[in-house]
Design an enzyme around this catalytic site. Sequence first.
Site, PDB file in Angstrom:
ATOM      1  N   GLU A  92     -27.598 111.425 138.719  1.00  0.00           N
ATOM      2  CA  GLU A  92     -26.889 111.716 137.481  1.00  0.00           C
ATOM      3  C   GLU A  92     -27.770 111.346 136.287  1.00  0.00           C
ATOM      4  O   GLU A  92     -28.589 110.435 136.364  1.00  0.00           O
ATOM      5  CB  GLU A  92     -25.569 110.947 137.437  1.00  0.00           C
ATOM      6  CG  GLU A  92     -24.591 111.520 138.465  1.00  0.00           C
ATOM      7  CD  GLU A  92     -23.205 110.893 138.396  1.00  0.00           C
ATOM      8  OE1 GLU A  92     -22.239 111.632 138.630  1.00  0.00           O
ATOM      9  OE2 GLU A  92     -23.088 109.694 138.123  1.00  0.00           O
ATOM     10  N   CYS A 105     -30.156 109.296 129.247  1.00  0.00           N
ATOM     11  CA  CYS A 105     -30.349 108.230 130.225  1.00  0.00           C
ATOM     12  C   CYS A 105     -30.842 108.891 131.515  1.00  0.00           C
ATOM     13  O   CYS A 105     -30.178 109.762 132.076  1.00  0.00           O
ATOM     14  CB  CYS A 105     -29.003 107.530 130.422  1.00  0.00           C
ATOM     15  SG  CYS A 105     -29.056 106.203 131.601  1.00  0.00           S
ATOM     16  N   CYS A 112     -30.385 102.929 145.003  1.00  0.00           N
ATOM     17  CA  CYS A 112     -31.111 101.787 144.443  1.00  0.00           C
ATOM     18  C   CYS A 112     -31.084 100.664 145.469  1.00  0.00           C
ATOM     19  O   CYS A 112     -30.093 100.478 146.173  1.00  0.00           O
ATOM     20  CB  CYS A 112     -30.440 101.326 143.150  1.00  0.00           C
ATOM     21  SG  CYS A 112     -31.310  99.962 142.339  1.00  0.00           S
ATOM     22  N   CYS A 116     -27.378  94.788 142.967  1.00  0.00           N
ATOM     23  CA  CYS A 116     -26.720  93.946 141.957  1.00  0.00           C
ATOM     24  C   CYS A 116     -25.219  94.011 142.205  1.00  0.00           C
ATOM     25  O   CYS A 116     -24.658  95.099 142.410  1.00  0.00           O
ATOM     26  CB  CYS A 116     -27.061  94.418 140.545  1.00  0.00           C
ATOM     27  SG  CYS A 116     -28.822  94.263 140.157  1.00  0.00           S
ATOM     28  N   CYS A 119     -22.833  96.454 140.083  1.00  0.00           N
ATOM     29  CA  CYS A 119     -23.310  97.808 139.759  1.00  0.00           C
ATOM     30  C   CYS A 119     -22.837  98.833 140.790  1.00  0.00           C
ATOM     31  O   CYS A 119     -23.125  98.708 141.973  1.00  0.00           O
ATOM     32  CB  CYS A 119     -24.833  97.804 139.663  1.00  0.00           C
ATOM     33  SG  CYS A 119     -25.521  99.396 139.208  1.00  0.00           S
ATOM     34  N   CYS A 347     -22.915 102.328 131.604  1.00  0.00           N
ATOM     35  CA  CYS A 347     -23.893 101.527 132.359  1.00  0.00           C
ATOM     36  C   CYS A 347     -23.334 101.106 133.696  1.00  0.00           C
ATOM     37  O   CYS A 347     -22.247 100.554 133.785  1.00  0.00           O
ATOM     38  CB  CYS A 347     -24.205 100.235 131.613  1.00  0.00           C
ATOM     39  SG  CYS A 347     -25.067 100.478 130.123  1.00  0.00           S
TER      40      CYS A 347
HETATM   41  N1  SAH Z   1     -32.448  98.911 137.356  1.00  0.00           N
HETATM   42  C1  SAH Z   1     -32.692  98.832 135.953  1.00  0.00           C
HETATM   43  C2  SAH Z   1     -32.193 100.070 135.232  1.00  0.00           C
HETATM   44  C3  SAH Z   1     -30.681 100.209 135.178  1.00  0.00           C
HETATM   45  S1  SAH Z   1     -30.215 100.040 133.522  1.00  0.00           S
HETATM   46  C4  SAH Z   1     -32.127  97.563 135.382  1.00  0.00           C
HETATM   47  O1  SAH Z   1     -31.466  96.838 136.127  1.00  0.00           O
HETATM   48  O2  SAH Z   1     -32.394  97.228 134.231  1.00  0.00           O
HETATM   49  C5  SAH Z   1     -28.505  99.914 133.636  1.00  0.00           C
HETATM   50  C6  SAH Z   1     -27.982  98.680 132.940  1.00  0.00           C
HETATM   51  O3  SAH Z   1     -26.551  98.614 133.148  1.00  0.00           O
HETATM   52  C7  SAH Z   1     -28.555  97.407 133.532  1.00  0.00           C
HETATM   53  O4  SAH Z   1     -28.694  96.427 132.530  1.00  0.00           O
HETATM   54  C8  SAH Z   1     -27.465  97.014 134.503  1.00  0.00           C
HETATM   55  O5  SAH Z   1     -27.553  95.676 134.872  1.00  0.00           O
HETATM   56  C9  SAH Z   1     -26.226  97.366 133.709  1.00  0.00           C
HETATM   57  N2  SAH Z   1     -25.028  97.502 134.538  1.00  0.00           N
HETATM   58  C10 SAH Z   1     -24.956  97.755 135.857  1.00  0.00           C
HETATM   59  N3  SAH Z   1     -23.668  97.788 136.256  1.00  0.00           N
HETATM   60  C11 SAH Z   1     -22.914  97.570 135.170  1.00  0.00           C
HETATM   61  C12 SAH Z   1     -21.516  97.509 134.931  1.00  0.00           C
HETATM   62  N4  SAH Z   1     -20.645  97.712 135.895  1.00  0.00           N
HETATM   63  N5  SAH Z   1     -21.096  97.262 133.669  1.00  0.00           N
HETATM   64  C13 SAH Z   1     -21.990  97.107 132.661  1.00  0.00           C
HETATM   65  N6  SAH Z   1     -23.313  97.164 132.825  1.00  0.00           N
HETATM   66  C14 SAH Z   1     -23.772  97.385 134.061  1.00  0.00           C
END
Ligand code: SAH
Length: 363
Positions: A92, A105, A112, A116, A119, A347
Amino acid sequence: MINANFYALTAPALTSYLQTKQYSSYVTSQLLSWVYKHQHLSMEQWMNVSKKLRAQLCLDFSFELPLIESIQRSIDGTTKFLLRFNDGEGVESVLIPTANRLTQCLSTQVGCAMKCAFCFSGSEGPKRNLQAHEIVGQYIAVNRFLLKNPIIIPEDPLCTYYPKITNLVFMGQGEPLNNYEEVKRATTIFLEPQGIAFGQRKVTLSTCGVVPKILLLNEFPPVNLAVSLHSPRDAIRDQLMPINRSYNLEKLFTALNQLSLKAYRRITYEYLLIDELTNTPEDLELLIKLLIRERSKINLIPFNEYPGHSFKRPSDEKNLWFCNELGKHGFTATIRQSKGRDILAACGQLKATRTSVITTSNC
Ligand code: SAH
């Protein structure tokens, strides 16, 4: 060279190819200009390029782009694209309109590996890296759609019109630094003045903290760097982000501190606000001690819910309190407006499952 994808070519690589066919280097600018500046992908229009070269290019390169399989548009104008590659995998990509920008984006991997805990994108596990042409292809495919369908937000009294992508962020699915070489090549292509020509400050790479690759960033095109920090405490970060068990806060900051001050004077720290886990007064105090005011920008991201989540998004008041306290201590801090939450485009909410295949009629 047969079947190489044209969108994976940097300008020097294209020049070397042309030299092997006895063409001079100014043809590089002509080709890049047709493809990226005029966005005329059909070669019949390339009047200043010989028929012979056009035929040769067709033999040697594929100009295939990812297919836009579905599009969903949020009430706030955020638009999510499901893009399909020729092996059937999909990612996406999201367009996010804000005041005077239109940010795309981009995803860098299918799935991935980082796991995390908060996520949704990471919950499907790793599948494969995207190649440079698949990363550049997300931009070209979406930009072509935009040329015919500019984003207009119906609720906006000014009827703001967004005809052009102004910023790119590597913040979609995947961990960009786990696909270092392809992301580096795609970034180079995005910045090349003869081609797409984004300014360095219009492109942002985000990482969860892959220390060995952060150590290589002085050799990377100097785009903005964002680091997903999310907690100033190793014990909590270990729980939230398994990468912290290999590269803890001390290792992360040692690596960040060796980045060239010229290119990385300011780093953006993304900080997830999860109620009672990352937003306590103690977290605030530790965060203030951890970061250097002049070199940091803090982007607070209130946790975005998704199906099956187990964390709590704090109230708006609590988020504002956290942000204001950072401001009082001399930090530049903002709360990221989580745009597109109604279509799971914010995000951490991206996931290219077929369940998200809904095409809305207002696009
Ligand atoms: N892998 C990279 C790129 C992803 S950026 C990274 O971790 O930086 C996407 C951003 O959204 C990251 O800061 C991630 O931690 C954040 N993110 C992931 N899940 C989320 C959620 N459920 N709510 C808010 N932010 C989230």
